[in-house]
Design a protein around this motif. Structure first.
Motif, PDB file in Angstrom:
ATOM      1  N   LEU A   1     -14.104  19.294 112.269  1.00  0.00           N
ATOM      2  CA  LEU A   1     -14.324  20.661 112.742  1.00  0.00           C
ATOM      3  C   LEU A   1     -13.335  20.962 113.874  1.00  0.00           C
ATOM      4  CD1 LEU A   1     -18.189  20.588 112.609  1.00  0.00           C
ATOM      5  CD2 LEU A   1     -16.858  22.524 111.762  1.00  0.00           C
ATOM      6  N   GLY A   2     -12.507  21.954 113.661  1.00  0.00           N
ATOM      7  CA  GLY A   2     -11.498  22.293 114.671  1.00  0.00           C
ATOM      8  C   GLY A   2     -10.210  21.506 114.553  1.00  0.00           C
ATOM      9  N   SER A   3     -10.090  20.689 113.515  1.00  0.00           N
ATOM     10  CA  SER A   3      -8.859  19.892 113.392  1.00  0.00           C
ATOM     11  C   SER A   3      -7.693  20.730 112.870  1.00  0.00           C
ATOM     12  CB  SER A   3      -9.103  18.669 112.500  1.00  0.00           C
ATOM     13  OG  SER A   3      -9.517  19.061 111.206  1.00  0.00           O
ATOM     14  N   GLU A   4      -7.968  21.942 112.423  1.00  0.00           N
ATOM     15  CA  GLU A   4      -6.925  22.911 112.081  1.00  0.00           C
ATOM     16  C   GLU A   4      -5.862  22.345 111.132  1.00  0.00           C
ATOM     17  OE1 GLU A   4      -5.571  25.396 115.269  1.00  0.00           O
ATOM     18  OE2 GLU A   4      -7.586  25.632 116.102  1.00  0.00           O
TER      19      GLU A   4
ATOM     20  N   GLY B   1     -14.085  27.267 120.653  1.00  0.00           N
ATOM     21  CA  GLY B   1     -13.529  26.991 119.330  1.00  0.00           C
ATOM     22  C   GLY B   1     -12.121  26.465 119.422  1.00  0.00           C
TER      23      GLY B   1
ATOM     24  N   HIS C   1     -13.582  31.593 119.227  1.00  0.00           N
ATOM     25  CA  HIS C   1     -13.701  31.460 117.774  1.00  0.00           C
ATOM     26  C   HIS C   1     -12.459  31.879 116.991  1.00  0.00           C
ATOM     27  CE1 HIS C   1     -15.254  35.582 118.664  1.00  0.00           C
ATOM     28  NE2 HIS C   1     -14.544  35.900 117.605  1.00  0.00           N
TER      29      HIS C   1
ATOM     30  N   GLY D   1      -9.895  23.929 119.012  1.00  0.00           N
ATOM     31  CA  GLY D   1      -9.586  22.624 118.444  1.00  0.00           C
ATOM     32  C   GLY D   1     -10.816  21.737 118.341  1.00  0.00           C
ATOM     33  N   VAL D   2     -10.557  20.469 118.055  1.00  0.00           N
ATOM     34  CA  VAL D   2     -11.623  19.475 117.993  1.00  0.00           C
ATOM     35  C   VAL D   2     -12.292  19.414 119.372  1.00  0.00           C
ATOM     36  CG1 VAL D   2     -12.107  17.028 117.629  1.00  0.00           C
ATOM     37  CG2 VAL D   2     -10.319  18.163 116.286  1.00  0.00           C
TER      38      VAL D   2
ATOM     39  N   THR E   1     -11.143  25.655 111.587  1.00  0.00           N
ATOM     40  CA  THR E   1     -10.863  26.409 112.821  1.00  0.00           C
ATOM     41  C   THR E   1     -12.095  26.629 113.690  1.00  0.00           C
ATOM     42  OG1 THR E   1     -11.255  28.532 111.712  1.00  0.00           O
ATOM     43  CG2 THR E   1      -8.992  27.683 111.695  1.00  0.00           C
ATOM     44  N   ARG E   2     -13.220  26.028 113.322  1.00  0.00           N
ATOM     45  CA  ARG E   2     -14.477  26.267 114.054  1.00  0.00           C
ATOM     46  C   ARG E   2     -14.723  27.764 114.231  1.00  0.00           C
ATOM     47  NH1 ARG E   2     -14.542  22.886 119.354  1.00  0.00           N
ATOM     48  NH2 ARG E   2     -16.748  23.270 119.294  1.00  0.00           N
TER      49      ARG E   2
ATOM     50  N   ALA F   1      -9.543  30.081 117.191  1.00  0.00           N
ATOM     51  CA  ALA F   1      -8.764  28.850 117.008  1.00  0.00           C
ATOM     52  C   ALA F   1      -7.514  28.815 117.885  1.00  0.00           C
ATOM     53  CB  ALA F   1      -8.397  28.626 115.547  1.00  0.00           C
ATOM     54  N   VAL F   2      -6.762  27.745 117.748  1.00  0.00           N
ATOM     55  CA  VAL F   2      -5.586  27.499 118.603  1.00  0.00           C
ATOM     56  C   VAL F   2      -4.299  27.875 117.863  1.00  0.00           C
ATOM     57  CG1 VAL F   2      -4.256  25.734 119.839  1.00  0.00           C
ATOM     58  CG2 VAL F   2      -6.767  25.642 119.847  1.00  0.00           C
TER      59      VAL F   2
END
Lengths: 531, 531
Positions: free
Chosen positions: B260-263, A250, B487, A252-253, B212-213, B489-490
């Motif tokens: 997805l995941g671009s936060e 998970g 899961h 980031g992109v 954040t996926r 996120a960053v």
């Protein structure tokens, strides 16, 4: 490279030269086809021999930095300049090659790929990555934007090894140029398999599958190569792009998801770690006849929405059963199979059978997937690309297109696409031909229908005739909210409709990514986005 | 907005003010916890009240274009300036808010989002998208790069409606600011559910999950929100980015997978079409005790590699059973459950039981998922964020971190992470504390382990103490080939390790995409990439 001499492929159609039918066999097949269809020449033409094909002189020649792994002979140039769409094959048959790559590089390592990038960037030459050459969307055709000085095709055939197998995680590191049979034969000794089977299995590569988000023949679950990818390594003009092997992340992109479907515009994929599985030992197949296609559609929707995940779930409409000889055209045929390496699948098959019966289906248990209706369908699937070459020689237009759409929109889409195709065929060919549909993949929220058009063409005009039909059906797909492709990719042929489908802001983002990674815009210019 | 007054949330911890324990209840809980752990104050401190928190004066104020939907009061500024990591909570408890957003906008439509973009770009002010505020990685903390004049937080709470339900495709169009309970209650009347349950379900939003996926609590198959997404609509500084609803597509790089995941760096997600399902009616659960964690690991690997797909498959190591009261620390506990809306799951449960027994497991059939070991685990899962607030008041460091890794690398990773955590805890806290692990998600090629650290902190130094422990374990994850997050996120907190993990060339591509879409670099500067 293996010790045996590589087999030579036909310059215009499907398969190896040594598989080519004799003129007598072609004529025999043509007679059968003409009897079955009611059109098509019984006296098939011969393809223009390679030696007689006139191509333009190369605009650029291999420089010393690339000469050791380049070829500029006519066979290399011609065979790398078309994929395997109907348009490619009918044009290749006629010896028509208006866009020819200037030379082909066969890099043996990543440094040679980088050398090709550097030279192409310095000379403003386009570089076109090439895997198995089985694109049906113009993915390898060197059509250049106006300001390029030439095109070089980069053939990945030397990257054909399974590098490492991890039996604990059931994954393998495989070079991107490995063809389907190559990689499966190397995996077989480990009792593992990628199990990614597509019609072009014989002449497509792992790297090509990833670059185009190819779809396999399984109807549910791992329908696309995307789901098999654990990590990807690509060489870009800005260096190597290599992700970590991870079962999921998970963070980031997803870097892999940006390469999946990038169609050679961001980098040349050189290897990937992919997820494997055991060979299934338990199989169960049934075939079901439905009085109407709609009944079958209701059944397959209920099957997948109930949580059943058949390996095979192909619903063939009445017209297509007649076309393929799997029926008489009076009913729709569902070929449904479950598989497992470990567990009995009888309860799943029984549940699916009950659903089919509740939708008016008449069930035949096939048991062995290679007999009866199921076997007939499977044989047809594998033979189709070979057969099309005979159709081409008979002057018959024969092509497919596919899409995906949510269930709520399916009925209307299906109706309008069939109507658009029939209207276009009648207008363009002056004959109703055959327009048919099968559903190849099912999802809880929708499905992927696959359409087949077969019609009599006019000698020398077939490509333009098909282009008119394709225009009509493609615009219908886009107007009805579907995708221009579920698994055939975009290439150069689908650009007009892909541009209508994809969000403009996303296209700007992709263009930004492209400029950052490939500032010279060397890689596949014009594919997906413009400079 | 609904008619009832919105409930007010705690300014420093988890939950609503009206759920807060009384001082007597806190003391009672603290005594129980201290008895169980053997450390932690029996006389918990009180949080610094909101009114006593000193924050810096706003650097910028709402302009007239945003004033109608902005708030610059202290509660809004404070509650939007931290997420819910241990560091956030212990710092919030102490009234420590060094980075405070200047004001909060609550847009009521997309035009108001665009107005916020325009003003922020013109004033060189950072805009931080905010969903439920439950980030545990600094995702909403307004730490600014040096050349920004201020920060505005964009709270999506007014985008909380289920817009449309498509019962045929089992999908719904849902606004991005809908919290988990909001969207489920609106879907309930349709007898459909998203079934995406995560620990932060109560205080996280669909848009936050996508950005954040996020991972849900199901152990296999649809582990991440990614798999539920049919299409996404986002507003970017360059306009709307909206994909088509599709069950699957192979048309180029997936636009959804880039969001997805671009936060929050590429756009503000305003709505999405997501895949729903029926509520399961059939459930079967077992709990299994293994003499060793390794035995359990072998079992869960075989279960998932054999093709079984349990809904729940949590393997809790001996130390964590002792910590959570689900065991005495002498054995590992596996909580394993299968679910279906339609079909009996007994054969799957039996197959999984047999595998467990062959790995030395002792099986107890739970039947009802809310009783016994299974029920105890489930209660602990839901209560955990509330309980942590008491631990914080007791001066106890309590935090989790998670990752994913392929099976071949799991044993070594697990050993080294536990060792690194124990060494760091002993060094930093002068006490062994408790370091434990559970596996939360299983994949055919690997798994996601989740680690919990509980240790006595030193009053006022807990955040720095945790930072040292986090540094040690995070670097171990990266060194051992795992991901910095499966899961969580960053955000801002994981950047140092994320930067080591992700391919540099991919980062350049993402930066190129960002510049194309958000040329003013307004959205979440510093998250994922730098300008």
């Amino acid at each position: 490279m293996s010790g045996s001499a590589p087999r030579t492929r036909k310059h215009w159609g499907w398969g190896y030269l040594d598989e080519e039918l004799s003129p007598a066999e072609v004529r025999e097949t043509a007679a059968l086809v003409a009897d079955h269809l009611g059109f098509g020449s019984r006296d098939p033409s011969d393809p223009v021999p390679l030696a007689e094909i006139a191509i333009s002189a190369p605009r650029v020649s291999p420089p010393s930095s690339l000469a050791a792994f380049s070829s500029a002979d006519a066979r290399s140039r011609i065979t790398h300049s078309r994929g395997k769409s109907y348009t490619d094959i009918v044009s290749g048959f006629a010896g028509h090659f208006p866009h020819v790559t200037d030379f082909v590089v066969y890099p043996r390592d990543e440094e040679e790929i980088e050398a090709a990038f550097q030279w192409c960037a310095s000379e403003r030459v386009a570089l076109i990555p090439y895997g198995g050459g089985s694109s049906v969307v113009g993915g390898v055709t060197p059509v250049l934007p106006p300001d390029y000085n030439g095109a070089v095709t980069l053939d990945m055939r030397n990257f054909n090894q399974v590098v490492e197998v991890d039996p604990t995680s059931r994954a393998a590191h495989i070079q991107a140029g490995a063809l389907g049979p190559d990689l499966e034969s190397q995996l077989a000794s480990h009792n593992l398999t990628l199990r990614f089977y597509l019609q072009a299995f014989q002449f497509s590569t792992l790297g090509g599958w990833i670059a185009t988000r190819a779809g396999g023949h399984f109807a549910t679950q791992t329908t696309h190569i995307d789901d098999h990818v654990e990590s990807i390594r690509a060489i870009t003009p800005s260096g190597a792009w290599e992700s970590r092997r991870l079962p999921a992340s998970g963070a980031g992109v997803s870097p892999d998801r940006m390469l999946l479907g990038s169609e050679g515009t961001l980098g040349v994929i050189t290897s990937a770690w992919v997820r494997l599985s055991e060979r299934p030992k338990i199989r169960s197949s049934i075939s079901v006849r439905f009085p109407s296609f709609a009944g079958g559609v209701g059944a397959v929707r209920e099957i997948v929405q109930s949580g059943l995940r058949p390996a095979n779930c192909r619903l063939i409409d009445p017209a297509e059963t007649a076309l393929t000889g799997t029926g008489d055209g009076s009913s729709a045929l569902l070929v449904l199979g479950f598989e497992s390496a470990h567990f009995d699948v009888a309860s799943q098959q029984n549940a699916a059978s009950s659903i089919c019966q509740s939708h008016g289906g008449s069930v035949t248990v096939s048991g062995d997937a290679r007999s009866g209706d199921v076997g007939a369908w499977r044989d047809a699937f594998i033979r189709a690309p070979y057969q099309r070459d005979v159709l081409v020689a008979m002057g018959i237009i024969a092509e497919t297109f596919e899409t995906a759409v949510t269930w709520d929109a399916f009925d209307r889409l299906h109706e309008r696409v069939i109507a658009a195709a029939k209207t276009a065929v009648e207008r363009v060919c002056g004959h109703p031909g055959s327009v048919s549909c099968r559903i190849t993949h099912v999802y809880p929220d929708g499905c992927a229908p696959y359409f087949t058009v077969v019609a009599p063409g006019r000698l020398g005009e077939e490509a333009q005739q098909w282009a008119q039909i394709k225009q009509a059906v493609s615009q219908t797909l886009i107007d009805e909210g579907a995708t221009i492709t579920h698994h055939h990719a975009v290439g150069r042929d689908h650009r007009p409709w892909y541009d209508q489908q994809r969000p403009d802001v996303f296209a700007a983002a992709l263009r930004g990514a492209k400029h950052a990674v490939d500032p010279g815009f060397v890689l596949n210019p014009g594919v997906l986005i413009d400079a």
